[in-house]
Design a protein around this motif. Structure first.
Motif, PDB file in Angstrom:
ATOM      1  N   SER A 191       0.878  -1.171   0.000  1.00 29.89           N
ATOM      2  CA  SER A 191       0.000   0.000   0.000  1.00 29.89           C
ATOM      3  C   SER A 191       0.914   1.218   0.000  1.00 29.89           C
ATOM      4  O   SER A 191       2.046   1.155   0.484  1.00 29.89           O
ATOM      5  CB  SER A 191      -0.934   0.009   1.209  1.00 29.89           C
ATOM      6  N   TYR A 203      -1.636  -3.919  -5.511  1.00 25.34           N
ATOM      7  CA  TYR A 203      -1.742  -2.681  -4.731  1.00 25.34           C
ATOM      8  C   TYR A 203      -3.019  -2.729  -3.889  1.00 25.34           C
ATOM      9  O   TYR A 203      -4.069  -3.148  -4.368  1.00 25.34           O
ATOM     10  CB  TYR A 203      -1.817  -1.492  -5.699  1.00 25.34           C
ATOM     11  N   HIS A 204      -2.905  -2.312  -2.630  1.00 25.26           N
ATOM     12  CA  HIS A 204      -4.084  -2.166  -1.776  1.00 25.26           C
ATOM     13  C   HIS A 204      -4.191  -0.696  -1.382  1.00 25.26           C
ATOM     14  O   HIS A 204      -3.246  -0.137  -0.830  1.00 25.26           O
ATOM     15  CB  HIS A 204      -3.953  -3.031  -0.517  1.00 25.26           C
TER      16      HIS A 204
END
Ligand code: GLV
Length: 333
Positions: A191, A203-204
């Motif tokens: 992230s 991706y977070h």
């Protein structure tokens, strides 16, 4: 690039001024020697005058300032430097600098994360291996003369290969961590303030989601109002009872009191901490826990990293006073 080979450019560039806001630490006296032949250095710490009056009487024309270690750089100090255009932080973290005031004034900020990235990443990965494989705990066990274990075996560690590691902050340090852990067979996700183009990892957008999909979180981001206590109760719950937190960023990224409670209750699997909320104070309860590895803010400290910092500082200053692009610029959000 050899610093000594670069004398000529300055002669044609006038007499640029610098100010050092803090006495250089003894492990880095070389920086002064590298810069002195090329720049006019002002060092308030070397003057009997109080720093404030030194700055207002000597520093009106200063265009560049080196902010050493974690010396606070406040809006008030910045107001004493009306000609300031460049701040060079000699640290990766910039939480001691009023970045919003720099942005408001259009002051360029550089930091040291590219110079420190490899060493910080080595340290983060070492902490993670240590927690999972129980190396420091095994060392204490052996030193205590407890081998062979009466009636049993020393507890098993946990394998790195196959683990899911979430990196919080995929800047230069986070990227070096990801490279190393990929080589161990871990799967990486991250992230960050923004999704990075050209990065192959999932991706977070938020850390809670990242924690829910990770066996360990490695904190490599800067501390800011947005990231303070980014690792809170909810994130630790999402990480789960076997989850591990590694922090080589800043102590304030974690709600430390909550982390201690989670560790004492066994609600989280372990932690590797190089930084703390109120250094040098470290919560005493952590000293008793074998699944916690502690270190006194040493992740970046190698002679090689200091040398890389000195080269970066010199290169950026030289570029600045020659109106050339800087090697690294910190993006203030
Ligand atoms: O902690 C060290 C740094 O920010 O450089």
């Amino acid at each position: 690039m050899a610093v000594e080979a670069n004398q000529e450019w300055l002669k044609s560039n006038g007499d640029p001024h610098l100010v050092l806001v803090h006495r250089l630490p003894s492990f880095n006296f070389q920086l002064k020697h590298i810069l002195q032949p090329h720049f006019h250095l002002l060092d308030p710490a070397g003057s009997p005058e109080p720093a404030g009056s030194f700055l207002s009487s000597h520093a009106q024309s200063v265009r560049a300032l080196i902010c050493v270690a974690n010396t606070p750089l406040t809006a008030e100090t910045l107001s004493l430097l009306p000609s300031l255009e460049l701040v060079l932080a000699s640290s990766a973290g910039v939480d001691h600098i009023d970045t919003q005031e720099c942005r408001r004034r259009g002051i360029i900020l550089t930091n040291a994360s590219t110079a420190f990235a490899e060493d910080a990443a080595d340290y983060a990965v070492t902490l993670l291996i240590d927690v999972w494989r129980r190396i420091s705990a095994a060392d204490r066990f052996l030193h205590a003369g407890l081998w062979p274990v009466k009636g049993g075996y020393y507890p098993l560690g946990s394998k790195l290969g196959g683990k899911r590691v979430g990196i919080v902050g995929l800047g230069s340090i986070g990227l070096e961590v990801s490279k190393r852990l990929e080589a161990f067979g871990c799967s990486i996700a991250y992230s960050s303030r923004k999704e990075k183009p050209h990065v192959p990892y999932p991706y977070h957008a938020n850390v809670l989601d990242l924690a829910a999909h990770s066996d360990a979180l490695v904190l490599c981001c800067s501390l800011s109002e947005q990231t303070r206590h980014i690792i809170n109760k909810d994130v630790m719950t999402a990480l789960g009872k076997k989850g591990v937190v590694i922090n080589v960023g800043r102590g304030g990224l974690i709600d430390e009191k909550e982390l201690v409670r989670f560790l004492l209750r066994g609600d989280i699997g372990g932690a590797g901490l190089d930084v703390f909320e109120d250094e040098p104070d470290v919560p005493r309860q952590l000293f008793e826990l074998d699944n916690v590895v502690l270190s006194p803010h040493r992740a970046i400290f190698t002679p090689e990293a200091i040398e890389a910092l000195n080269q970066l500082t010199f290169t950026n200053l030289k570029a600045f006073f020659s109106n050339k692009p800087l090697q690294s610029v910190y993006q203030i959000e």
